[in-house]
Design a protein around this motif. Structure first.
Motif, PDB file in Angstrom:
ATOM      1  N   ILE A   1     -32.279 -49.097  27.786  1.00 40.08           N
ATOM      2  CA  ILE A   1     -31.539 -48.602  28.947  1.00 40.08           C
ATOM      3  C   ILE A   1     -32.389 -47.666  29.793  1.00 40.08           C
ATOM      4  N   THR A   2     -33.221 -46.858  29.156  1.00 44.11           N
ATOM      5  CA  THR A   2     -34.043 -45.896  29.902  1.00 44.11           C
ATOM      6  C   THR A   2     -35.307 -46.518  30.491  1.00 44.11           C
ATOM      7  N   GLU A   3     -35.629 -47.735  30.095  1.00 45.45           N
ATOM      8  CA  GLU A   3     -36.840 -48.388  30.594  1.00 45.45           C
ATOM      9  C   GLU A   3     -36.804 -48.495  32.123  1.00 45.45           C
ATOM     10  N   GLY A   4     -37.852 -48.016  32.754  1.00 50.73           N
ATOM     11  CA  GLY A   4     -37.943 -48.060  34.210  1.00 50.73           C
ATOM     12  C   GLY A   4     -37.328 -46.864  34.921  1.00 50.73           C
ATOM     13  N   CYS A   5     -36.695 -45.981  34.173  1.00 50.86           N
ATOM     14  CA  CYS A   5     -36.098 -44.791  34.782  1.00 50.86           C
ATOM     15  C   CYS A   5     -37.132 -43.670  34.822  1.00 50.86           C
ATOM     16  N   GLU A   6     -37.202 -42.996  35.944  1.00 48.49           N
ATOM     17  CA  GLU A   6     -38.152 -41.914  36.096  1.00 48.49           C
ATOM     18  C   GLU A   6     -37.569 -40.563  35.660  1.00 48.49           C
ATOM     19  N   PHE A   7     -36.248 -40.460  35.692  1.00 51.38           N
ATOM     20  CA  PHE A   7     -35.553 -39.243  35.273  1.00 51.38           C
ATOM     21  C   PHE A   7     -34.294 -39.619  34.527  1.00 51.38           C
ATOM     22  N   VAL A   8     -33.862 -38.728  33.640  1.00 51.52           N
ATOM     23  CA  VAL A   8     -32.595 -38.897  32.929  1.00 51.52           C
ATOM     24  C   VAL A   8     -31.785 -37.622  33.124  1.00 51.52           C
ATOM     25  N   PHE A   9     -30.567 -37.792  33.581  1.00 50.62           N
ATOM     26  CA  PHE A   9     -29.616 -36.691  33.650  1.00 50.62           C
ATOM     27  C   PHE A   9     -28.621 -36.895  32.513  1.00 50.62           C
TER      28      PHE A   9
END
Length: 78
Positions: free
Chosen positions: A67-75
């Motif tokens: 799910i986090t693949e390709g995300c630059e930030f996580v909130f």
């Protein structure tokens, strides 16, 4: 720093705070991946074009890697 044009993940996106954050980010031009444990609660997010709703649970480590693949930030609001 502007997040416009970036991809971010918001956990707890169907909750009160996560939902408000998701809408704000999407309205600011951010591509939002909205994590929803129960996607049936995400109806208020569906009409917004910059929001991708994904079903998942933060306790599932393998799923979260995908799910986090390709995300630059996580909130993390869950």
């Amino acid at each position: 720093m502007s997040l416009a044009g970036k991809t971010v993940l918001v956990t707890g996106a169907t909750g009160f705070l996560g939902g408000a954050l998701t809408l704000r980010l999407a309205n600011d031009g951010v591509q939002v991946r909205a994590l929803a444990r129960r996607p049936e609660r995400s109806g208020f997010l569906r009409p917004i074009p910059n929001i991708e709703i994904v079903q998942g649970d933060i306790t599932d480590a393998e799923a979260m890697k995908q799910i986090t693949e390709g995300c630059e930030f996580v909130f993390h609001v869950a």
